[in-house]
Design a protein around this motif. Structure first.
Motif, PDB file in Angstrom:
ATOM      1  N   ARG A 256       0.101  -0.256  16.012  1.00 45.93           N
ATOM      2  CA  ARG A 256      -1.014  -0.104  15.071  1.00 45.93           C
ATOM      3  C   ARG A 256      -0.759   1.040  14.083  1.00 45.93           C
ATOM      4  O   ARG A 256      -1.102   0.940  12.899  1.00 45.93           O
ATOM      5  N   ILE A 257      -0.155   2.127  14.576  1.00 41.41           N
ATOM      6  CA  ILE A 257       0.131   3.265  13.711  1.00 41.41           C
ATOM      7  C   ILE A 257       1.111   2.868  12.608  1.00 41.41           C
ATOM      8  O   ILE A 257       0.904   3.141  11.424  1.00 41.41           O
TER       9      ILE A 257
ATOM     10  N   ILE B 286       3.024   1.086   7.032  1.00 46.07           N
ATOM     11  CA  ILE B 286       3.780   0.248   6.087  1.00 46.07           C
ATOM     12  C   ILE B 286       2.883  -0.358   5.015  1.00 46.07           C
ATOM     13  O   ILE B 286       3.364  -1.046   4.115  1.00 46.07           O
ATOM     14  N   ARG B 287       1.561  -0.120   5.094  1.00 45.91           N
ATOM     15  CA  ARG B 287       0.602  -0.562   4.082  1.00 45.91           C
ATOM     16  C   ARG B 287       0.676  -2.082   3.863  1.00 45.91           C
ATOM     17  O   ARG B 287       1.154  -2.552   2.822  1.00 45.91           O
TER      18      ARG B 287
ATOM     19  N   PRO C 196      -8.513  11.683   1.216  1.00 45.84           N
ATOM     20  CA  PRO C 196      -8.739  10.732   2.299  1.00 45.84           C
ATOM     21  C   PRO C 196      -8.650   9.284   1.851  1.00 45.84           C
ATOM     22  O   PRO C 196      -8.614   8.381   2.685  1.00 45.84           O
ATOM     23  N   LEU C 197      -8.614   9.045   0.532  1.00 42.76           N
ATOM     24  CA  LEU C 197      -8.573   7.678   0.030  1.00 42.76           C
ATOM     25  C   LEU C 197      -7.153   7.162  -0.124  1.00 42.76           C
ATOM     26  O   LEU C 197      -6.946   5.976  -0.355  1.00 42.76           O
ATOM     27  N   GLY C 198      -6.175   8.063  -0.053  1.00 44.90           N
ATOM     28  CA  GLY C 198      -4.797   7.644  -0.240  1.00 44.90           C
ATOM     29  C   GLY C 198      -4.302   6.779   0.908  1.00 44.90           C
ATOM     30  O   GLY C 198      -4.812   6.821   2.027  1.00 44.90           O
ATOM     31  N   PRO C 199      -3.286   5.964   0.650  1.00 40.22           N
ATOM     32  CA  PRO C 199      -2.760   5.075   1.687  1.00 40.22           C
ATOM     33  C   PRO C 199      -1.849   5.809   2.638  1.00 40.22           C
ATOM     34  O   PRO C 199      -1.449   6.948   2.411  1.00 40.22           O
ATOM     35  N   GLY C 200      -1.440   5.136   3.698  1.00 47.42           N
ATOM     36  CA  GLY C 200      -0.485   5.718   4.626  1.00 47.42           C
ATOM     37  C   GLY C 200      -1.056   6.949   5.305  1.00 47.42           C
ATOM     38  O   GLY C 200      -2.015   6.903   6.054  1.00 47.42           O
TER      39      GLY C 200
ATOM     40  N   GLY D 244      -1.018  13.879  11.267  1.00 47.33           N
ATOM     41  CA  GLY D 244      -0.386  14.371  12.478  1.00 47.33           C
ATOM     42  C   GLY D 244      -0.062  13.289  13.482  1.00 47.33           C
ATOM     43  O   GLY D 244       0.072  13.565  14.677  1.00 47.33           O
ATOM     44  N   LEU D 245       0.099  12.057  13.020  1.00 45.70           N
ATOM     45  CA  LEU D 245       0.353  10.951  13.933  1.00 45.70           C
ATOM     46  C   LEU D 245       1.821  10.829  14.312  1.00 45.70           C
ATOM     47  O   LEU D 245       2.144  10.277  15.366  1.00 45.70           O
TER      48      LEU D 245
END
Length: 404
Positions: free
Chosen positions: A92-93, A98-99, A168-172, A178-179
């Motif tokens: 899932r991460i 990969i958007r 916070p709206l950006g992708p990826g 911190g994932l």
């Protein structure tokens, strides 16, 4: 005499009140105002002791002798541990990283170029045309891998330059959240590019067309240098132009060549509608991220021109996309079914009104999401229109084919 009687009553009254409180009756409430201090009710010490006996003990005594066992309390907040995630969580991460919604920008030009080459091979001798399945699969895998690798590399270099750290709206944002470690994102992106190169090389060897090798090399270079290096293409105000070239002619003509298409001029014209909508999508993405990019010293076309001129260019790109679609479908002896793409006009109206009403960059997030939907539906309807026009032509050739 009266004073002596009052003194006797004052002495007898506390005794009666204390006896009544011990007997369980409630003592009368006496207002302090206007009364002397000695007449205020007092609580007997015996009653306090009785109440204290009913309370549970506050202090408990335990042995202080050492023991062989101990326990650690469970923390209220457990920090995410990278090496303890399950396989499903990792999937899932990386799926978010990969958007997947961005993949439509490259997928539909590829499918459109493939169908265009197939449509030109339908004839009275070959009603169903020719389709190179193995080359199609290998080139599709190469395309998706290079696009996913470019997205991961973009995440890494955005983190290095401080881009999207507060957006916070950006992708990826796998690293920003911190994932996963930054180097792992970069390494995985480079692995995807390497696997894409191998799959593309296999396609070249099967088709024996070395022009595909040139197309693949250009695609790999753009995938890395769009975000990588000290001066990335995205930071040189070239984002929309690169999107127009990659998601338009490069991908469409490349897929067209894979299937043996020969009229490159026609393929170039057919690639423009999807390339223009992809350029508009990247432009509105830069408009949404305008404030964060300025703070990170990332110079895009949107923050160089400002919202007003960026709006104008965005509208010109959309108008040109639909104009080219009409140019390809309206004249005689053209696939008229391409006009199905105009079914996206209601969504387009919503996009245009949204971008005209937007007063701040962050308010363009919904417009950007609608642009991704519009790009996907625009590509789907163009595909359906081209397939329908080809099948109509094939049906008209069936009687001639049977007579032979």
């Amino acid at each position: 005499m009266e004073k002596e009687e009052q003194k006797k009553q004052a002495i007898e009254r506390p005794e009666k009140e204390s006896k009544s409180s011990i007997a369980g009756t409630t003592a009368p409430i006496i207002e302090a105002d206007g009364e002397k201090a000695e007449r205020l009710p007092t609580v007997p010490l015996d009653s306090l002791k009785a109440i204290g006996e009913l309370e549970p003990p506050v202090v408990s005594v335990h042995s202080v002798e050492s023991t062989r066992t101990f326990s650690v309390p469970t923390p209220l907040v457990v920090q995410p541990a990278e090496y303890h995630r399950s396989t499903g969580e990792w999937m899932r991460i990386f799926w978010d990283g990969i958007r997947p919604s961005y993949l439509s920008l490259s997928l539909f030009p590829f499918l459109f170029g493939t169908v265009l080459a197939w449509s030109q091979q339908v004839s009275s001798a070959h009603v169903l045309g020719h389709f190179r399945l193995l080359s199609f699969v290998l080139s599709l895998v190469a395309l998706l891998l290079v696009h996913m690798g470019a997205n991961l590399i973009n995440d890494y270099y955005d983190y290095i330059r401080g881009v999207d750290t507060s957006n916070p709206l950006g992708p990826g944002g796998l690293i920003q959240q911190g994932l996963i470690k930054p180097t792992r994102v970069l390494v995985l992106g480079l692995i995807f590019l390497g696997a894409s190169a191998l799959s593309g090389l296999a396609t070249v060897l099967i088709s024996m067309n070395w022009m595909l090798a040139l197309f693949g090399l250009v695609g790999l270079l753009f995938a890395y240098f769009y975000s990588g290096s000290g001066k990335s293409l995205a930071a040189l105000c070239l984002g929309p132009l690169v999107a127009l070239g990659i998601f338009g002619p490069l991908v469409t003509i490349g897929a067209y060549i894979v299937q043996g298409g020969g009229d490159l001029h026609k393929a170039l014209l057919y690639s423009l509608p999807l390339g223009l909508t992809a350029a508009a999508t990247i432009l509105v993405n830069d408009m949404r991220d305008l404030e964060g990019d300025v703070q990170a010293r990332k110079f895009t076309l949107a923050n160089r021109l400002g919202l007003t001129w960026s709006r104008a260019i965005f509208l010109v790109l959309l108008l040109a996309a639909y104009g080219f679609a009409a140019f390809l479908a309206v004249p005689s002896h053209t696939p008229h079914w391409l006009l199905l793409a105009f079914l996206t006009l209601p969504l387009l109206v919503n996009i245009v009104t949204g971008i005209l009403r937007a007063s701040s960059p962050n308010s363009l997030h919904l417009v950007f999401r609608d642009m991704l939907r519009q790009n996907a539906w625009f590509g789907v309807l163009l595909l359906i229109g081209l397939i329908a026009s080809t099948l109509v032509s094939a049906i008209s050739l069936v009687p001639t084919h049977l007579m032979r």
